[in-house]
Design a protein around this motif. Structure first.
Motif, PDB file in Angstrom:
ATOM      1  N   MET A 123     -13.611  27.017  67.722  1.00 36.35           N
ATOM      2  CA  MET A 123     -14.074  25.948  68.344  1.00 36.35           C
ATOM      3  C   MET A 123     -14.576  26.199  69.524  1.00 36.35           C
ATOM      4  O   MET A 123     -15.825  25.850  69.835  1.00 36.35           O
ATOM      5  CB  MET A 123     -13.195  24.560  68.284  1.00 36.35           C
ATOM      6  N   LEU A 124     -14.112  26.964  70.415  1.00 40.08           N
ATOM      7  CA  LEU A 124     -14.478  27.213  71.679  1.00 40.08           C
ATOM      8  C   LEU A 124     -15.757  28.134  71.653  1.00 40.08           C
ATOM      9  O   LEU A 124     -16.698  27.722  72.323  1.00 40.08           O
ATOM     10  CB  LEU A 124     -13.465  27.828  72.492  1.00 40.08           C
ATOM     11  N   ALA A 125     -15.883  29.065  70.542  1.00 40.48           N
ATOM     12  CA  ALA A 125     -16.860  29.798  70.544  1.00 40.48           C
ATOM     13  C   ALA A 125     -18.179  29.057  69.985  1.00 40.48           C
ATOM     14  O   ALA A 125     -19.405  29.263  70.517  1.00 40.48           O
ATOM     15  CB  ALA A 125     -16.660  30.896  69.484  1.00 40.48           C
ATOM     16  N   ARG A 126     -18.071  27.924  69.190  1.00 42.25           N
ATOM     17  CA  ARG A 126     -19.051  27.019  68.682  1.00 42.25           C
ATOM     18  C   ARG A 126     -19.480  26.392  69.817  1.00 42.25           C
ATOM     19  O   ARG A 126     -20.721  26.025  70.014  1.00 42.25           O
ATOM     20  CB  ARG A 126     -18.659  26.051  67.630  1.00 42.25           C
ATOM     21  N   LEU A 127     -18.768  25.873  71.042  1.00 41.61           N
ATOM     22  CA  LEU A 127     -18.879  25.315  71.938  1.00 41.61           C
ATOM     23  C   LEU A 127     -19.943  25.941  72.986  1.00 41.61           C
ATOM     24  O   LEU A 127     -20.859  25.450  73.581  1.00 41.61           O
ATOM     25  CB  LEU A 127     -18.081  24.486  72.675  1.00 41.61           C
ATOM     26  N   LEU A 128     -19.430  27.140  73.189  1.00 37.12           N
ATOM     27  CA  LEU A 128     -20.046  27.944  73.973  1.00 37.12           C
ATOM     28  C   LEU A 128     -21.584  28.280  73.468  1.00 37.12           C
ATOM     29  O   LEU A 128     -22.327  28.397  74.242  1.00 37.12           O
ATOM     30  CB  LEU A 128     -19.446  29.293  74.022  1.00 37.12           C
ATOM     31  N   ALA A 129     -21.722  28.232  72.243  1.00 41.37           N
ATOM     32  CA  ALA A 129     -23.155  28.557  71.616  1.00 41.37           C
ATOM     33  C   ALA A 129     -24.107  27.420  71.931  1.00 41.37           C
ATOM     34  O   ALA A 129     -25.279  27.533  71.659  1.00 41.37           O
ATOM     35  CB  ALA A 129     -23.139  28.889  70.097  1.00 41.37           C
ATOM     36  N   GLN A 130     -23.436  26.361  72.346  1.00 40.37           N
ATOM     37  CA  GLN A 130     -24.329  25.207  72.444  1.00 40.37           C
ATOM     38  C   GLN A 130     -24.670  24.797  74.092  1.00 40.37           C
ATOM     39  O   GLN A 130     -25.268  24.086  74.289  1.00 40.37           O
ATOM     40  CB  GLN A 130     -23.450  23.838  72.104  1.00 40.37           C
ATOM     41  N   LEU A 131     -24.190  25.862  74.871  1.00 37.23           N
ATOM     42  CA  LEU A 131     -24.610  25.836  76.379  1.00 37.23           C
ATOM     43  C   LEU A 131     -25.869  26.015  76.636  1.00 37.23           C
ATOM     44  O   LEU A 131     -26.635  26.776  75.628  1.00 37.23           O
ATOM     45  CB  LEU A 131     -23.795  26.977  76.954  1.00 37.23           C
ATOM     46  N   PRO A 132     -26.671  25.615  77.546  1.00 35.16           N
ATOM     47  CA  PRO A 132     -28.004  25.786  78.027  1.00 35.16           C
ATOM     48  C   PRO A 132     -28.354  27.460  77.988  1.00 35.16           C
ATOM     49  O   PRO A 132     -27.225  28.370  78.368  1.00 35.16           O
ATOM     50  CB  PRO A 132     -28.190  25.528  79.218  1.00 35.16           C
ATOM     51  N   ALA A 133     -29.381  27.765  77.322  1.00 36.59           N
ATOM     52  CA  ALA A 133     -29.856  29.265  77.400  1.00 36.59           C
ATOM     53  C   ALA A 133     -29.697  30.105  78.648  1.00 36.59           C
ATOM     54  O   ALA A 133     -29.134  31.160  78.500  1.00 36.59           O
ATOM     55  CB  ALA A 133     -31.156  29.360  76.871  1.00 36.59           C
ATOM     56  N   ASP A 134     -30.000  29.468  79.763  1.00 36.62           N
ATOM     57  CA  ASP A 134     -29.757  30.022  80.978  1.00 36.62           C
ATOM     58  C   ASP A 134     -28.104  30.405  81.406  1.00 36.62           C
ATOM     59  O   ASP A 134     -27.987  31.594  81.774  1.00 36.62           O
ATOM     60  CB  ASP A 134     -30.258  29.440  82.088  1.00 36.62           C
ATOM     61  N   ILE A 135     -27.344  29.591  80.813  1.00 40.74           N
ATOM     62  CA  ILE A 135     -25.829  29.913  81.128  1.00 40.74           C
ATOM     63  C   ILE A 135     -25.548  30.821  80.303  1.00 40.74           C
ATOM     64  O   ILE A 135     -24.670  31.689  80.582  1.00 40.74           O
ATOM     65  CB  ILE A 135     -25.297  28.408  81.199  1.00 40.74           C
ATOM     66  N   ARG A 136     -25.714  30.699  78.988  1.00 43.60           N
ATOM     67  CA  ARG A 136     -25.543  31.821  77.938  1.00 43.60           C
ATOM     68  C   ARG A 136     -25.698  33.273  78.454  1.00 43.60           C
ATOM     69  O   ARG A 136     -25.327  34.272  78.107  1.00 43.60           O
ATOM     70  CB  ARG A 136     -25.895  31.373  76.615  1.00 43.60           C
ATOM     71  N   ARG A 137     -27.126  33.191  79.194  1.00 41.24           N
ATOM     72  CA  ARG A 137     -27.664  34.579  79.553  1.00 41.24           C
ATOM     73  C   ARG A 137     -26.919  35.013  80.639  1.00 41.24           C
ATOM     74  O   ARG A 137     -26.598  36.488  80.792  1.00 41.24           O
ATOM     75  CB  ARG A 137     -28.991  34.473  79.964  1.00 41.24           C
ATOM     76  N   ALA A 138     -26.294  34.186  81.586  1.00 39.83           N
ATOM     77  CA  ALA A 138     -25.596  34.567  82.628  1.00 39.83           C
ATOM     78  C   ALA A 138     -24.154  34.979  82.210  1.00 39.83           C
ATOM     79  O   ALA A 138     -23.650  35.831  82.568  1.00 39.83           O
ATOM     80  CB  ALA A 138     -25.301  33.232  83.733  1.00 39.83           C
ATOM     81  N   LEU A 139     -23.581  34.390  80.971  1.00 37.17           N
ATOM     82  CA  LEU A 139     -22.479  34.502  80.526  1.00 37.17           C
ATOM     83  C   LEU A 139     -22.323  36.164  79.941  1.00 37.17           C
ATOM     84  O   LEU A 139     -21.532  37.059  79.867  1.00 37.17           O
ATOM     85  CB  LEU A 139     -21.856  33.757  79.696  1.00 37.17           C
ATOM     86  N   ALA A 140     -23.632  36.380  79.216  1.00 34.42           N
ATOM     87  CA  ALA A 140     -23.772  37.726  78.395  1.00 34.42           C
ATOM     88  C   ALA A 140     -23.866  38.705  79.545  1.00 34.42           C
ATOM     89  O   ALA A 140     -23.676  39.925  79.286  1.00 34.42           O
ATOM     90  CB  ALA A 140     -25.139  37.335  77.682  1.00 34.42           C
ATOM     91  N   ALA A 141     -24.444  38.555  80.652  1.00 35.68           N
ATOM     92  CA  ALA A 141     -24.568  39.422  81.746  1.00 35.68           C
ATOM     93  C   ALA A 141     -23.096  39.965  82.427  1.00 35.68           C
ATOM     94  O   ALA A 141     -23.185  41.084  82.904  1.00 35.68           O
ATOM     95  CB  ALA A 141     -25.345  38.897  82.940  1.00 35.68           C
TER      96      ALA A 141
END
Length: 231
Positions: free
Chosen positions: A1-19
Protein backbone atom coordinates in the motif's frame (compact mmCIF):
# COMPACT_ATOMS: atom_id res chain seq x y z
CA UNK A 1 0.00 0.00 0.00
CA UNK A 2 2.80 2.42 0.88
CA UNK A 3 4.48 1.90 -2.50
CA UNK A 4 1.18 2.71 -4.23
CA UNK A 5 0.82 5.90 -2.18
CA UNK A 6 4.39 6.96 -2.93
CA UNK A 7 3.65 6.59 -6.64
CA UNK A 8 0.86 9.16 -6.25
CA UNK A 9 3.18 11.87 -4.91
CA UNK A 10 3.89 14.92 -7.09
CA UNK A 11 6.57 14.36 -9.73
CA UNK A 12 9.08 16.75 -8.12
CA UNK A 13 8.91 14.90 -4.80
CA UNK A 14 9.30 11.54 -6.53
CA UNK A 15 12.38 12.90 -8.32
CA UNK A 16 13.82 14.11 -5.01
CA UNK A 17 13.25 10.68 -3.44
CA UNK A 18 14.82 8.97 -6.46
CA UNK A 19 17.91 11.18 -6.08
CA UNK A 20 18.58 9.87 -2.55
CA UNK A 21 17.71 6.22 -3.22
CA UNK A 22 19.35 3.11 -4.60
CA UNK A 23 18.22 -0.46 -5.23
CA UNK A 24 19.84 -3.11 -3.07
CA UNK A 25 19.62 -6.85 -3.55
CA UNK A 26 19.91 -8.71 -0.24
CA UNK A 27 20.47 -12.48 -0.32
CA UNK A 28 18.86 -14.46 2.52
CA UNK A 29 20.88 -13.97 5.70
CA UNK A 30 22.01 -10.43 4.88
CA UNK A 31 21.97 -8.13 7.92
CA UNK A 32 20.43 -4.89 6.73
CA UNK A 33 20.61 -3.10 10.09
CA UNK A 34 22.56 -4.42 13.09
CA UNK A 35 21.06 -4.39 16.59
CA UNK A 36 22.18 -1.21 18.36
CA UNK A 37 23.79 0.29 15.26
CA UNK A 38 22.56 3.50 13.63
CA UNK A 39 20.57 2.85 10.48
CA UNK A 40 22.15 4.40 7.39
CA UNK A 41 18.74 5.04 5.90
CA UNK A 42 15.20 3.88 5.34
CA UNK A 43 14.34 0.98 3.07
CA UNK A 44 11.15 0.16 1.18
CA UNK A 45 10.81 -3.60 0.73
CA UNK A 46 10.07 -4.41 -2.91
CA UNK A 47 10.55 -8.18 -2.92
CA UNK A 48 11.11 -10.86 -0.30
CA UNK A 49 10.78 -10.78 3.48
CA UNK A 50 12.85 -9.07 6.16
CA UNK A 51 12.76 -10.17 9.78
CA UNK A 52 13.04 -8.01 12.88
CA UNK A 53 15.36 -10.09 15.07
CA UNK A 54 15.94 -9.52 18.79
CA UNK A 55 19.07 -11.13 20.17
CA UNK A 56 18.94 -12.21 23.82
CA UNK A 57 21.92 -12.13 26.22
CA UNK A 58 22.03 -15.94 26.34
CA UNK A 59 22.58 -16.11 22.58
CA UNK A 60 19.03 -17.00 21.57
CA UNK A 61 17.16 -14.91 19.04
CA UNK A 62 13.48 -14.22 18.41
CA UNK A 63 11.71 -12.98 15.31
CA UNK A 64 9.59 -10.12 16.65
CA UNK A 65 8.13 -8.98 13.34
CA UNK A 66 8.18 -9.35 9.58
CA UNK A 67 8.46 -6.79 6.79
CA UNK A 68 6.96 -7.75 3.45
CA UNK A 69 6.74 -5.86 0.11
CA UNK A 70 5.38 -2.35 0.55
CA UNK A 71 6.65 -1.88 4.11
CA UNK A 72 9.46 0.32 5.44
CA UNK A 73 12.46 -0.60 7.55
CA UNK A 74 14.84 1.73 9.36
CA UNK A 75 14.46 4.84 11.48
CA UNK A 76 14.90 8.57 10.97
CA UNK A 77 15.88 11.40 13.34
CA UNK A 78 16.63 8.80 16.08
CA UNK A 79 18.27 6.15 13.94
CA UNK A 80 19.69 3.67 16.48
CA UNK A 81 17.91 0.33 16.10
CA UNK A 82 16.88 -1.82 19.07
CA UNK A 83 16.73 -4.98 16.94
CA UNK A 84 18.43 -6.48 13.92
CA UNK A 85 16.85 -6.30 10.47
CA UNK A 86 17.79 -9.38 8.45
CA UNK A 87 16.73 -10.78 5.09
CA UNK A 88 14.88 -14.04 5.78
CA UNK A 89 14.55 -14.69 2.05
CA UNK A 90 16.29 -13.20 -0.96
CA UNK A 91 15.02 -9.63 -0.99
CA UNK A 92 15.16 -6.40 -2.98
CA UNK A 93 14.97 -3.12 -1.08
CA UNK A 94 14.78 0.48 -2.29
CA UNK A 95 17.08 2.25 0.16
CA UNK A 96 16.81 5.98 0.91
CA UNK A 97 19.83 7.77 2.41
CA UNK A 98 18.85 8.94 5.88
CA UNK A 99 20.03 12.58 5.68
CA UNK A 100 18.36 13.19 2.31
CA UNK A 101 15.18 11.40 3.37
CA UNK A 102 14.98 13.49 6.56
CA UNK A 103 15.33 16.69 4.53
CA UNK A 104 12.47 15.62 2.25
CA UNK A 105 10.31 14.75 5.28
CA UNK A 106 10.86 18.21 6.73
CA UNK A 107 10.17 19.98 3.42
CA UNK A 108 7.29 17.89 2.07
CA UNK A 109 4.22 17.41 4.31
CA UNK A 110 2.89 14.76 1.90
CA UNK A 111 5.88 12.49 2.53
CA UNK A 112 5.84 13.19 6.27
CA UNK A 113 2.16 12.16 6.36
CA UNK A 114 2.91 8.88 4.54
CA UNK A 115 5.77 8.17 6.93
CA UNK A 116 3.54 8.81 9.94
CA UNK A 117 0.89 6.47 8.46
CA UNK A 118 3.61 3.84 8.19
CA UNK A 119 4.58 4.39 11.85
CA UNK A 120 0.95 3.92 12.90
CA UNK A 121 0.77 0.75 10.79
CA UNK A 122 3.89 -0.50 12.60
CA UNK A 123 2.21 0.11 15.96
CA UNK A 124 -0.87 -1.83 14.81
CA UNK A 125 1.38 -4.63 13.54
CA UNK A 126 3.17 -4.78 16.91
CA UNK A 127 -0.21 -5.18 18.65
CA UNK A 128 -1.05 -8.00 16.24
CA UNK A 129 2.25 -9.76 16.99
CA UNK A 130 1.51 -9.55 20.73
CA UNK A 131 -1.89 -11.10 20.15
CA UNK A 132 -0.38 -13.74 17.91
CA UNK A 133 2.22 -14.80 20.45
CA UNK A 134 -0.43 -14.79 23.18
CA UNK A 135 -2.24 -17.75 21.64
CA UNK A 136 -2.10 -20.68 24.04
CA UNK A 137 -2.24 -23.32 21.33
CA UNK A 138 -0.19 -23.57 18.15
CA UNK A 139 -3.33 -23.66 16.00
CA UNK A 140 -4.44 -20.32 17.52
CA UNK A 141 -1.08 -18.71 16.73
CA UNK A 142 -1.11 -20.09 13.17
CA UNK A 143 -4.68 -18.81 12.65
CA UNK A 144 -3.63 -15.35 13.85
CA UNK A 145 -0.62 -15.34 11.54
CA UNK A 146 -2.73 -16.31 8.52
CA UNK A 147 -5.15 -13.50 9.34
CA UNK A 148 -2.25 -11.03 9.30
CA UNK A 149 -1.28 -12.33 5.85
CA UNK A 150 -4.92 -11.93 4.74
CA UNK A 151 -4.98 -8.33 5.94
CA UNK A 152 -1.72 -7.59 4.11
CA UNK A 153 -3.06 -9.11 0.89
CA UNK A 154 -6.29 -7.08 1.10
CA UNK A 155 -4.29 -3.93 1.86
CA UNK A 156 -2.14 -4.52 -1.23
CA UNK A 157 -5.31 -4.82 -3.30
CA UNK A 158 -6.90 -1.80 -1.61
CA UNK A 159 -10.15 -3.71 -1.09
CA UNK A 160 -12.24 -5.31 1.63
CA UNK A 161 -13.01 -9.01 1.68
CA UNK A 162 -15.67 -9.77 -0.95
CA UNK A 163 -16.34 -13.37 0.09
CA UNK A 164 -13.95 -14.97 -2.39
CA UNK A 165 -10.94 -17.04 -1.24
CA UNK A 166 -7.91 -14.96 -0.25
CA UNK A 167 -4.63 -16.31 -1.67
CA UNK A 168 -1.72 -16.13 0.78
CA UNK A 169 1.89 -17.21 0.60
CA UNK A 170 4.19 -17.83 3.53
CA UNK A 171 6.72 -14.99 3.40
CA UNK A 172 9.42 -17.13 5.04
CA UNK A 173 10.38 -20.77 5.39
CA UNK A 174 8.32 -23.08 7.55
CA UNK A 175 11.33 -23.54 9.84
CA UNK A 176 11.63 -19.77 10.40
CA UNK A 177 7.87 -19.45 10.83
CA UNK A 178 7.86 -22.23 13.43
CA UNK A 179 10.65 -20.44 15.29
CA UNK A 180 8.70 -17.19 15.15
CA UNK A 181 5.54 -18.86 16.47
CA UNK A 182 7.41 -20.62 19.26
CA UNK A 183 6.72 -24.12 17.99
CA UNK A 184 8.28 -26.91 15.90
CA UNK A 185 7.94 -27.40 12.14
CA UNK A 186 5.99 -30.65 12.60
CA UNK A 187 3.59 -28.93 15.02
CA UNK A 188 3.14 -26.10 12.52
CA UNK A 189 2.33 -28.62 9.79
CA UNK A 190 -0.27 -30.35 11.99
CA UNK A 191 -1.86 -26.99 12.83
CA UNK A 192 -2.15 -26.05 9.15
CA UNK A 193 -3.79 -29.37 8.29
CA UNK A 194 -6.11 -29.01 11.28
CA UNK A 195 -7.24 -25.64 9.91
CA UNK A 196 -7.79 -27.21 6.50
CA UNK A 197 -9.85 -29.98 8.14
CA UNK A 198 -12.00 -27.28 9.76
CA UNK A 199 -12.72 -25.79 6.34
CA UNK A 200 -11.12 -22.36 6.78
CA UNK A 201 -8.31 -22.77 4.25
CA UNK A 202 -7.09 -24.88 1.36
CA UNK A 203 -3.43 -25.96 1.22
CA UNK A 204 -2.05 -25.93 -2.34
CA UNK A 205 1.61 -26.56 -1.45
CA UNK A 206 3.82 -26.05 1.64
CA UNK A 207 3.97 -22.28 1.18
CA UNK A 208 0.78 -21.42 -0.71
CA UNK A 209 -2.79 -21.43 0.60
CA UNK A 210 -6.23 -19.99 0.05
CA UNK A 211 -8.13 -18.71 3.06
CA UNK A 212 -11.79 -19.49 2.41
CA UNK A 213 -13.27 -18.43 5.76
CA UNK A 214 -11.52 -15.47 7.46
CA UNK A 215 -14.34 -15.28 10.02
CA UNK A 216 -13.65 -18.89 10.95
CA UNK A 217 -9.97 -18.06 11.39
CA UNK A 218 -10.91 -15.17 13.69
CA UNK A 219 -13.05 -17.49 15.78
CA UNK A 220 -10.19 -19.98 16.06
CA UNK A 221 -7.66 -17.27 16.95
CA UNK A 222 -10.08 -15.65 19.39
CA UNK A 223 -8.88 -12.10 18.64
CA UNK A 224 -11.45 -9.37 17.99
CA UNK A 225 -8.71 -6.92 16.95
CA UNK A 226 -7.94 -9.08 13.95
CA UNK A 227 -11.66 -9.32 13.21
CA UNK A 228 -11.84 -5.51 13.02
CA UNK A 229 -8.84 -5.26 10.68
CA UNK A 230 -9.77 -8.15 8.37
CA UNK A 231 -13.53 -7.87 8.31
Amino acid sequence: MLARLLAQLPADIRRALAAVSELRDAPAGTVMIADGAPAEGVGLVLEGTLGLIKRLPDGRSNIIGLLTPGELCGRVFDPEASYQVEALTDARVLCFKRAGFEEILEAAPEVERLFMINVLDEIDAAREWLLLLGGRKAVERVASFLLILCRQELARRGTDWDGSPIPVRLPLSRADLARHLGTRPETLSRALHALEDRGVLVIHDPGRFEVTDPEGLVNISGHDLLRERCG
